[in-house]
Design a protein around this motif. Structure first.
Motif, PDB file in Angstrom:
ATOM      1  N   LEU A 261      -9.943  11.626  14.720  1.00 46.45           N
ATOM      2  CA  LEU A 261     -10.824  12.281  14.350  1.00 46.45           C
ATOM      3  C   LEU A 261     -11.805  12.030  13.270  1.00 46.45           C
ATOM      4  N   GLY A 262     -11.316  11.064  12.300  1.00 45.66           N
ATOM      5  CA  GLY A 262     -12.045  10.233  11.596  1.00 45.66           C
ATOM      6  C   GLY A 262     -11.732  11.414  10.183  1.00 45.66           C
ATOM      7  N   TYR A 263     -10.841  12.060  10.424  1.00 41.10           N
ATOM      8  CA  TYR A 263     -10.339  12.823   9.286  1.00 41.10           C
ATOM      9  C   TYR A 263      -9.939  12.338   7.909  1.00 41.10           C
ATOM     10  N   VAL A 264      -9.074  10.900   8.769  1.00 45.78           N
ATOM     11  CA  VAL A 264      -8.356  10.511   7.241  1.00 45.78           C
ATOM     12  C   VAL A 264      -9.336   9.307   7.731  1.00 45.78           C
ATOM     13  N   PRO A 265      -9.903   8.042   6.562  1.00 43.88           N
ATOM     14  CA  PRO A 265     -11.037   7.334   6.973  1.00 43.88           C
ATOM     15  C   PRO A 265     -10.311   6.183   6.355  1.00 43.88           C
ATOM     16  N   GLU A 266     -10.263   5.097   5.975  1.00 48.25           N
ATOM     17  CA  GLU A 266      -9.421   3.416   6.114  1.00 48.25           C
ATOM     18  C   GLU A 266      -9.907   4.131   4.119  1.00 48.25           C
ATOM     19  N   GLN A 267     -11.199   4.284   3.909  1.00 56.63           N
ATOM     20  CA  GLN A 267     -11.181   4.848   2.369  1.00 56.63           C
ATOM     21  C   GLN A 267      -9.794   5.427   1.892  1.00 56.63           C
ATOM     22  N   LEU A 268      -9.772   6.185   2.089  1.00 60.09           N
ATOM     23  CA  LEU A 268      -8.058   7.226   1.599  1.00 60.09           C
ATOM     24  C   LEU A 268      -7.273   6.306   1.171  1.00 60.09           C
ATOM     25  N   LEU A 269      -6.517   5.495   2.857  1.00 59.63           N
ATOM     26  CA  LEU A 269      -5.799   4.874   2.385  1.00 59.63           C
ATOM     27  C   LEU A 269      -6.069   3.686   1.101  1.00 59.63           C
ATOM     28  N   GLN A 270      -7.128   3.335   1.211  1.00 60.46           N
ATOM     29  CA  GLN A 270      -7.162   2.146   0.273  1.00 60.46           C
ATOM     30  C   GLN A 270      -7.100   2.896  -1.180  1.00 60.46           C
ATOM     31  N   SER A 271      -7.386   3.590  -1.529  1.00 57.23           N
ATOM     32  CA  SER A 271      -6.892   4.883  -2.565  1.00 57.23           C
ATOM     33  C   SER A 271      -6.179   4.872  -2.869  1.00 57.23           C
ATOM     34  N   ALA A 272      -4.720   5.018  -2.091  1.00 53.72           N
ATOM     35  CA  ALA A 272      -3.653   6.258  -2.392  1.00 53.72           C
ATOM     36  C   ALA A 272      -3.297   4.416  -2.552  1.00 53.72           C
ATOM     37  N   PHE A 273      -3.373   3.487  -1.909  1.00 55.22           N
ATOM     38  CA  PHE A 273      -2.522   2.059  -2.225  1.00 55.22           C
ATOM     39  C   PHE A 273      -3.669   1.510  -3.553  1.00 55.22           C
ATOM     40  N   GLN A 274      -4.124   1.242  -3.890  1.00 59.98           N
ATOM     41  CA  GLN A 274      -4.884   1.072  -5.008  1.00 59.98           C
ATOM     42  C   GLN A 274      -4.701   1.654  -6.276  1.00 59.98           C
ATOM     43  N   ASN A 275      -4.367   3.392  -6.792  1.00 59.90           N
ATOM     44  CA  ASN A 275      -4.125   4.227  -7.519  1.00 59.90           C
ATOM     45  C   ASN A 275      -2.989   4.249  -7.752  1.00 59.90           C
ATOM     46  N   HIS A 276      -2.224   4.400  -6.318  1.00 58.27           N
ATOM     47  CA  HIS A 276      -0.923   5.222  -6.425  1.00 58.27           C
ATOM     48  C   HIS A 276       0.594   3.974  -5.487  1.00 58.27           C
ATOM     49  N   SER A 277       0.495   2.317  -5.963  1.00 58.69           N
ATOM     50  CA  SER A 277       1.171   1.888  -5.305  1.00 58.69           C
ATOM     51  C   SER A 277       2.445   1.800  -5.940  1.00 58.69           C
ATOM     52  N   LEU A 278       2.198   2.670  -7.745  1.00 59.14           N
ATOM     53  CA  LEU A 278       3.871   2.808  -7.677  1.00 59.14           C
ATOM     54  C   LEU A 278       5.406   3.276  -6.427  1.00 59.14           C
ATOM     55  N   VAL A 279       4.145   4.944  -6.651  1.00 59.77           N
ATOM     56  CA  VAL A 279       4.663   5.756  -5.281  1.00 59.77           C
ATOM     57  C   VAL A 279       4.925   5.256  -4.610  1.00 59.77           C
ATOM     58  N   ILE A 280       4.007   4.746  -3.625  1.00 64.26           N
ATOM     59  CA  ILE A 280       3.927   4.100  -2.108  1.00 64.26           C
ATOM     60  C   ILE A 280       5.325   2.422  -1.746  1.00 64.26           C
ATOM     61  N   ARG A 281       5.026   2.105  -3.039  1.00 62.14           N
ATOM     62  CA  ARG A 281       6.381   0.929  -2.513  1.00 62.14           C
ATOM     63  C   ARG A 281       7.549   1.698  -1.976  1.00 62.14           C
ATOM     64  N   ASP A 282       8.151   2.612  -2.850  1.00 67.10           N
ATOM     65  CA  ASP A 282       8.882   3.149  -1.884  1.00 67.10           C
ATOM     66  C   ASP A 282       9.100   3.531  -0.440  1.00 67.10           C
ATOM     67  N   PHE A 283       7.919   3.416   0.092  1.00 65.07           N
ATOM     68  CA  PHE A 283       7.726   3.941   1.758  1.00 65.07           C
ATOM     69  C   PHE A 283       7.474   2.898   2.224  1.00 65.07           C
ATOM     70  N   PHE A 284       7.895   1.506   1.685  1.00 65.55           N
ATOM     71  CA  PHE A 284       6.908   0.441   2.291  1.00 65.55           C
ATOM     72  C   PHE A 284       8.012   0.593   3.709  1.00 65.55           C
ATOM     73  N   PRO A 285       9.234   0.202   3.867  1.00 67.57           N
ATOM     74  CA  PRO A 285       9.405   0.234   5.634  1.00 67.57           C
ATOM     75  C   PRO A 285       9.264   1.344   6.214  1.00 67.57           C
ATOM     76  N   SER A 286       9.191   2.597   5.757  1.00 69.32           N
ATOM     77  CA  SER A 286       7.499   2.972   6.923  1.00 69.32           C
ATOM     78  C   SER A 286       6.592   3.211   6.880  1.00 69.32           C
ATOM     79  N   ILE A 287       5.805   2.843   5.724  1.00 64.79           N
ATOM     80  CA  ILE A 287       4.433   1.942   5.755  1.00 64.79           C
ATOM     81  C   ILE A 287       3.869   0.860   7.398  1.00 64.79           C
ATOM     82  N   LEU A 288       5.477  -0.257   7.096  1.00 65.15           N
ATOM     83  CA  LEU A 288       5.508  -0.973   7.743  1.00 65.15           C
ATOM     84  C   LEU A 288       5.967  -0.610   9.365  1.00 65.15           C
ATOM     85  N   SER A 289       6.455   0.128   9.305  1.00 70.23           N
ATOM     86  CA  SER A 289       7.032   1.072  10.932  1.00 70.23           C
ATOM     87  C   SER A 289       5.490   1.983  11.821  1.00 70.23           C
ATOM     88  N   LEU A 290       4.800   2.241  10.914  1.00 71.43           N
ATOM     89  CA  LEU A 290       3.543   3.210  11.119  1.00 71.43           C
ATOM     90  C   LEU A 290       2.691   2.077  11.129  1.00 71.43           C
TER      91      LEU A 290
END
Length: 1303
Positions: A261-290
């Motif tokens: 539906l375009g509610y979650v654009p790729e810019q939002l994903l880029q912002s999450a990885f660029q600014n909160h990589s320390l947090v998201i790193r713990d979810f790497f297996p889930s990111i890979l699976s998704l």
């Protein structure tokens, strides 16, 4: 004693000093924690709260944290309220206050108040205190309150403040000292740690508190605006996906829907990885699976999002994660699924371009793909070898091993006798060459080593190219691919190709092409051929000396029938195979080489533009039947080669600026349209024929294209030289000007024979439409569409003394314009329309869909849109010319399109051009990329072209909304000249697309008015026959839906059509139509009925359900809406008595059930609360609906009598719904204390016309009534209100009925 000491400690500290006072206060508080009981507890608490207001921060902290150990149970609630008030006054005490409150035993109501207070300070609290506040809010949430609490918390949590220190650090690149740099890095690290603690708190709540995860998911799911979605949502979804295994499918489905539906654009994903990589790193297996799951999706938006997850994770995470990502991508490549392979190779291409040195560490993983090249198609081979080429020649030692493996694979493929393997070797070799064939800088001494290495690479490249040439020279298809790949290499490295390599590739072609394909033009050709040889399509007849010709027919005869003449056989002995298959590819290579050497000029080879071809007599009337099967196939192959030659000639010379060349290019376009007309007739006489290949970088098609229908050709038949109307002028056509233009057009020799008596022949000779043969034609470059800029061109005809003898007018005629616009529409649809909206044939993969778009696929959608925007001005010119043409036609024929003087063939061509022009606008402006912020300027430039046509010179400083409004008005001005219903639909659709950015009320009204105007217009073909058929019905369905969706009153529109339009249709003749709505005929009634029923059901669902809090006026307004809806429903349902076809009955049963369900869900609550105030309105509403439900019963009986399975499938669900309606009315009466006025009887079973259906169980019939007045009133007359089956065990032939009555 303690209160007294505390009182003394609060006094002024002048005697002992501030430090002594603070120590005294601290010493006074500490003993209170150890006491078993306190005598004067209230006084103590009062003194402690006074101390909090005047003490320094450390003492305040000690006092507040001591409160849970000091307070008695009876004092906790009072103190909790006082302490919670401090949260708003002093945020410094947030942590101790919340710690203390967490230790107190508070009742649910007080806890909710305190939680709300904590919620209010979330936006303003310090970052380091945010985890504590969040933990308190999430503490002890009941399942019933979880959704509301989580929704409020989500709205108040803003992670943008968490990245502020990092943004400050990025903006200040030059720090004055190392100490400042260390301080800033410490600040960033502290910020990231706080965010990590925040999500640790959320993670604990999700894991151990029931209902938290579901509340988070529900809160995110209920968010329906792009701007309301946050980075927090994405991280929380990843957190829940990692923590709760049972929610994984739900999370994946939710995220997939949001992306679609375009509610979650790729810019939002880029912002999450660029600014909160320390947090998201713990979810790497889930990111890979998704990411792996999304790459498997059939939706292009979801696939793109999955690829973005791979790229962002590779950029943000450590080496372990990078290795896992590369391994996953390699696994996708080796899977053998085309979609996975393509997207994975695209991701690897982006990574190798942006992070070459990093990806070099994992080159061994990528190199393993070479073992699976058997599963890759040619386009994928090209991508793979580009990736490996960048890694192999990266000036690092590891690249040498990759080079060896690549050379080994290429040599193995080239030496294979299998054509597919040889194709892989050719593509791999040329792609590898592109990695090393670029020019090298030979600057200062520091680049000397690189220059020497480039010389070694040059030697290897020469050996490789010689090997490819040697392996391909005896296989025409392989040789053609080799030429195409070399041409692509020169085009891709334009201006950056090493001169030695360029000369090595091109010089041989300059010599070989004339020797292989060009001969001197002679009056007679010696030899025995399947068909007589004739020189055709000569544009340089004035040049008698040194004239040349393309030796097409003799070469084709030699290729298909062996050596025709002994001289030709001896000449080609021990040489490479010369085949007409290589004609177009070799010329493409030649022209790129010449253009590269001469800065784009093609004067050296301009003789090939006008030279004739050795073909045969193409006058096919009465001759095709006399030819043998093999001769007809030979003729078809000859025409395919000739068409592909002309297409490649147009590709080559389309951008030349010389007027003479431009005129010849337009003439070649005319030749293409003429040849296509002849080819269509030949293909119709040669079923099962497989054309020669024209595209060589895809798998060869062995089967003949299916021909669904054969009939007279209706377009692309006329060359355009003798057109009656010069539509390239922007003014309205003048008959005198038309005659002058006709007199100036001089027919060419050898080409006019195809146009003699064309109209008579086309009515007899069948023809095949060539769309299905698109894969057998050479691809037109996007640069060809610059021809659309051409207006009227004059070509000089010189005499022997080089003096101007005459002037020949050459113009872009309707047939040529239609040809170009059709190809432009195909290209725009292929690149800009998402893959999910295009139908892919069964068992046909992406490679088949890309067939014929090889050059186009090398451009990005953004680049294609940029080129298309530059074409908008000439497209507007042509659109206005179409408008002027049909306006003049209407004036000439007194307001009708089907006058006796109309040229039918010309009308059809112009109408087709009109439709394709509007289709081009629709495809361009429907590009989803226009919604991205970075493409805003591109959208503005496109809209400016349209608004300039309306307000020339006044659009320089207009805002976006003003540009959109002007573009909308400009396009809507074409409504009065629309020649066909398909054109009308295209115009409506492009207006909707432009109006959606954004959709203002006046635009909505204009669209509705325009759609109604088209529905109320009689659409006649130029032959005088009314438009009809499946395509017309499909377009009518869309047009009627647009009208219903954009009108301000759907119910009124439905009533108008159903009561006025259908009544007129019923009174008309058998082949007549409605006078108000001429598009409403007996053939199109089903379309109108289906759309009206669907829109009626959809509109009533938008009526709000009744509430007990509604005022009397609101209730009355809703009742009026439902009265109109039920009246429309009754009219539509009763139409089945006249139009009783099976599709009409099926739609009536389907949408009838949905309407009654909507009435139960939305209208019955309204009746519950409005029955006492508006008894008569409610009674009237139920009586109206009863008439419709009885008719639905009759349709059920009709379907059972006729034993129609398609209809009876709807009966059980419909009867169940009607039964629910009966008992829901009874519940409504009981709610209003009138249950004694309800009773049930049995209705007779009747057919569509109301006639009784006799059966054993229908001999007894009763009627039922419901008395809405007091039982002791006067006797009543019973009137049925609604019918349904009330008992499931009743016989099928019985029908129950309930009703109300009045005096």
């Amino acid at each position: 004693m303690l209160p007294g000491s505390l009182e003394r400690s609060v006094r002024p500290r002048g005697t002992y000093g501030p430090q002594a006072g603070s120590r005294l206060q601290s010493l006074s508080v500490q003993p209170t924690k150890l006491l078993a009981s306190i005598g004067r507890g209230k006084d103590l608490i009062s003194k402690l709260m006074q101390m909090v207001s005047v003490s320094p921060a450390p003492i305040q902290h000690d006092i507040i944290t001591s409160l849970p150990e000091i307070l008695e149970d009876s004092q906790q609630s009072e103190v909790a309220r006082e302490v919670s008030c401090l949260l708003k006054r002093d945020t410094r005490l947030t942590v101790p206050i919340l710690d203390a409150l967490s230790s107190l035993d508070l009742d649910a109501r007080l806890l909710a108040e305190v939680r709300q207070t904590a919620m209010s300070i979330v936006p303003a609290v310090k970052l380091e205190d945010l985890p504590v506040v969040t933990k308190f809010i999430l503490h002890n949430i009941k399942a019933t309150d979880a959704e509301e609490v989580i929704s409020d918390l989500r709205k108040n949590l803003d992670l943008s403040s968490c990245i502020l220190p990092m943004q400050i650090l990025a903006s200040k690149n030059k720090l004055k000292s190392q100490a400042q740099a260390s301080s800033s890095m410490s600040q960033v690290s502290s910020s990231q740690n706080c965010v990590k603690l925040l999500f640790d708190v959320i993670k604990l709540a999700v894991r151990f508190q029931k209902g938290i995860s579901e509340a988070w998911i529900k809160a995110i799911e209920n968010t329906v605006s792009v701007s309301d979605h946050k980075v927090l949502d994405l991280i929380v979804l990843l957190l829940i996906y990692t923590t709760n295994i049972k929610n994984r499918k739900q999370i994946e489905r939710l995220l997939r829907n949001k992306v679609q539906l375009g509610y979650v654009p790729e810019q939002l994903l880029q912002s999450a990885f660029q600014n909160h990589s320390l947090v998201i790193r713990d979810f790497f297996p889930s990111i890979l699976s998704l990411a792996q799951s999304f790459v498997h999706s059939a939706d292009s938006c979801v696939v793109s999002f999955g690829s973005c997850m791979y790229k962002q994770a590779f950029t943000a995470f450590d080496s372990y994660c990078q290795q896992e990502i590369v391994s996953a991508l390699v696994t996708h490549v080796c899977s053998g699924t085309d979609a996975e392979v393509d997207i994975s190779l695209d991701v690897l291409t982006d990574l190798v371009t942006q992070h070459t040195s990093v990806l070099m560490c994992y080159a061994a993983f990528v190199k393993n793909v070479l073992d699976y090249t058997e599963k890759l198609n040619p386009q994928q081979i090209r991508k793979l070898f580009y990736i490996l080429g960048v890694l192999a020649f990266n000036q690092r030692q590891e690249g040498i091993y990759i080079q060896d493996d690549m050379h080994m694979v290429i040599r193995k493929r080239l030496s294979s006798s299998h054509l597919k393997h040889k194709q892989m070797g050719i593509i791999g070799a040329i792609t590898l060459a592109s990695s090393v064939a670029a020019k090298r800088n030979e600057g200062d001494g520091s680049l000397l080593e690189r220059t020497q290495m480039s010389e070694e690479h040059h030697r290897q490249l020469i050996i490789l190219l010689d090997l490819v040439s040697f392996c391909c020279e005896q296989t025409p298809k392989a040789l053609a691919l080799y030429y195409d790949e070399l041409a692509n290499l020169i085009e891709k490295q334009k201006g950056n190709l090493d001169s030695q390599i360029l000369d090595r590739v091109g010089k041989s072609m300059v010599e070989d092409f004339p020797n292989d394909f060009v001969v001197d033009l002679t009056p007679e050709i010696d030899g025995l051929y399947p068909l007589p040889v004739k020189s055709l399509y000569n544009l340089d007849e004035d040049e008698t000396q040194g004239a040349i010709a393309i030796n097409l027919l003799p070469l084709l005869a030699q290729s298909e029938f062996g050596n025709v003449t002994e001289e030709m056989a001896t000449e080609n002995q021990s040489k490479k195979a010369v085949s007409p298959v290589c004609l177009s590819p070799s010329f493409r290579l030649l022209r790129f080489y010449v253009a590269e050497k001469n800065n784009g000029s093609l004067e050296e080879i301009d003789a090939l533009l006008g030279c004739p071809l050795y073909l045969t007599d193409l006058e096919t009337e009465g001759k095709l039947d006399s030819l043998s099967r093999r001769e007809r196939e030979f003729l078809c192959s000859l025409l395919f080669h000739a068409l592909n030659w002309f297409r490649e000639v147009v590709n080559s010379f389309c951008q030349q600026q010389d007027p003479e060349m431009k005129g010849k290019v337009l003439t070649r376009l005319q030749n293409i349209t003429e040849l296509q007309s002849v080819l269509g007739k030949c293909l119709a006489a040669t079923p099962g024929y497989v054309p020669p290949p024209a595209v060589f970088d895809s798998e060869t098609l062995e089967a003949a294209p299916s021909i669904s229908a054969i009939g007279p050709a209706k377009k692309k038949k006329k060359g355009g030289k003798n057109q009656k109307f010069d539509y390239s002028k922007s003014s309205s056509p003048d008959p005198s000007e038309m005659e002058e233009n006709l007199e100036g057009i001089q027919p060419e020799a050898d080409t006019t024979q195809l146009e003699k008596d064309a109209s008579e022949r086309e009515a007899v000779i069948p023809s095949v439409q060539l769309q299905r043969y698109r894969a057998y034609f050479r691809e037109l470059d996007f640069d060809v569409f610059t021809i659309l800029h051409c207006g009227l061109l004059t070509k000089s005809v010189l005499d022997t003394e080089m003096h101007t003898e005459a002037r020949e007018i050459v113009q872009l005629g309707p047939a040529e314009l239609d040809f170009l616009l059709q190809d432009l529409c195909w290209k725009l649809e292929h690149v800009l329309v998402p893959g999910t909206t295009k139908k892919t044939p069964f068992l046909k993969g992406k490679g088949c869909r890309d067939l014929g778009f090889s050059h186009l696929c090398q451009r990005s959608p953004h680049a294609v849109v940029q080129c298309a925007v530059t074409l908008l001005k000439p497209l507007c010119n042509h659109l206005e010319n179409m408008h002027n043409y049909f306006q003049a036609l209407l004036i000439e024929n007194h307001g009708v399109m089907d006058g006796p003087s109309v040229n039918i063939q010309e009308h059809q061509l112009m109408s087709s051009c009109y439709q394709k022009l509007l289709q081009t606008f629709r495809l361009l402006f429907a590009w989803s990329g226009f919604f991205q912020q970075e493409n805003n300027d591109l959208l503005m430039s496109a809209l400016k072209v349209l608004s300039d046509r309306l307000k020339p010179g006044e659009t320089e400083f207009l805002l976006l909304e003003e540009q959109i409004s002007d573009a909308f008005r400009y396009l809507s001005n074409f409504q009065h000249s629309i020649p066909s219903f398909q054109c009308a639909l295209e115009l409506i659709q492009v207006l909707i697309i432009i109006a959606e950015k954004p959709l203002a009320s006046w635009k909505r009204d204009k669209i509705a008015s325009l759609a109604k105007q088209f529905l109320c217009q009689s659409w006649m073909q130029p032959s005088g026959v009314r438009e009809k058929g499946s395509q017309f019905n499909d377009a009518l369905h869309v047009m009627l839906s647009v009208y219903m969706e954009h009108t301000d009153n759907i119910l009124k529109a439905i009533e108008d059509i159903a009561s006025v339009g259908v009544s007129e249709l019923i009174k008309s003749a058998k082949d007549g139509c409605s006078s108000t709505y001429p598009t409403l005929t007996r053939q199109s009634f089903l379309v109108f009925f289906r759309v009206m029923m669907a829109q009626l059901e959809s509109s009533v669902r938008s009526i709000p359900a009744g509430k007990s809090s509604d005022s009397s006026e609101v209730q009355l307004e809703k009742l009026l809406c439902w009265n109109v809806a039920v009246r429309d429903f009754h009219i539509l349902v009763n139409l089945v008595r006249v139009f009783d076809s099976r599709p009409v009955l099926s739609n009536c049963l389907k949408y009838g059930r949905l309407f009654v369900e909507a009435f139960l869900k939305l209208a019955m609550p309204l009746l519950d609360h409005s029955f006492k105030k508006h008894k008569e309105d409610v009674q009237s509403l139920l009586k109206s609906l009863q008439l419709s439900t009885r008719q639905l019963h009759h349709i059920c009986g009709h379907s059972k009598i006729h034993q129609d399975v398609g209809l009876t499938n709807h009966v059980p669900l419909l009867k169940k719904t009607l039964e629910q309606f009966v008992y829901r009315v009874k519940a409504m009466l009981a709610f209003n204390h009138c249950q004694e006025a309800f009773w049930v009887g049995i209705l007779k079973n009747r057919d569509l016309q109301g006639e009784e259906i006799l059966s054993q169980s229908s001999e007894v019939s009763d009627q039922e009534g419901v008395d809405n007045q007091q039982p002791k009133e006067d006797p009543v007359k019973e009137k049925d209100v609604s019918g349904s089956e009330s008992e499931t065990e009743h016989d099928d032939s019985s029908e129950d009925d309930e009703g109300t009555s009045q005096n």
